[in-house]
Design an enzyme around this catalytic site. Structure first.
Site, PDB file in Angstrom:
ATOM      1  N   CYS A 158       0.867  -1.174   0.000  1.00 25.63           N
ATOM      2  CA  CYS A 158       0.000   0.000   0.000  1.00 25.63           C
ATOM      3  C   CYS A 158       0.908   1.229   0.000  1.00 25.63           C
ATOM      4  CB  CYS A 158      -1.001  -0.008   1.156  1.00 25.63           C
ATOM      5  SG  CYS A 158      -0.309   0.143   2.804  1.00 25.63           S
ATOM      6  N   CYS A 185      -2.019   1.318  -4.269  1.00 20.70           N
ATOM      7  CA  CYS A 185      -0.735   1.942  -4.629  1.00 20.70           C
ATOM      8  C   CYS A 185      -0.681   2.318  -6.105  1.00 20.70           C
ATOM      9  CB  CYS A 185       0.455   1.078  -4.220  1.00 20.70           C
ATOM     10  SG  CYS A 185       0.701  -0.426  -5.155  1.00 20.70           S
ATOM     11  N   CYS A 188       3.553  -0.013  -8.329  1.00 24.54           N
ATOM     12  CA  CYS A 188       4.013  -1.373  -8.084  1.00 24.54           C
ATOM     13  C   CYS A 188       4.538  -1.974  -9.379  1.00 24.54           C
ATOM     14  CB  CYS A 188       2.869  -2.215  -7.530  1.00 24.54           C
ATOM     15  SG  CYS A 188       3.401  -3.827  -6.974  1.00 24.54           S
TER      16      CYS A 188
END
Length: 136
Positions: free
Chosen positions: A11, A85, A89
């Site tokens: 996150c 996120c 990522c």
């Protein structure tokens, strides 16, 4: 990678959702799953309301520290679960990716964090059952 399945929770701040998920998976798997968590912009400390909410159900995450997301952590994980996120990522072939839409506990009191915690626990229990079944 090890013989154990590995899961990375990501996150933004690595201070609430991903820490609660990692705490649950660590506690409920009994060491059968390798667990990591990280954040794209890690906070200074774990969200105190998340620590309190987890303590209420017997999972201690008080000593956890937010960690920065690294390419190595993603590459070392079989399953990568993101929690808000976005595109930060990295994506690598051969990894399983899931995005869990969960409310952000940042700035919330423990009353608001409890339903998020309970939602995460339900998801973790389902994930754990699936991961252990695929190993059998």
């Amino acid at each position: 990678m090890s013989d154990k399945p590995s899961v990375l929770f990501v996150c933004v701040h690595n201070a609430g959702r991903s820490q609660m998920a990692a705490g649950f998976l660590t506690a409920l798997s009994g060491g059968a799953i390798e667990v990591r968590s990280a954040g794209s912009l890690p906070a200074e400390q774990i969200n105190p309301a998340a620590v309190e909410a987890m303590a209420e159900v017997g999972v201690d995450i008080a000593a956890h520290v937010p960690k920065v997301l690294t390419t190595q952590a993603v590459q070392a994980s079989d399953v990568v679960i993101t929690m808000g996120c976005g595109d930060t990522c990295p994506v690598f072939p051969g990894r399983r990716y899931e995005d869990w839409e969960l409310d952000d506990p940042a700035g919330q009191g423990v009353e608001a964090v409890r339903p998020i915690r309970d939602d995460i626990r339900r998801r973790i229990e389902a994930l754990l059952k699936e991961l252990l079944a695929s190993k059998a």
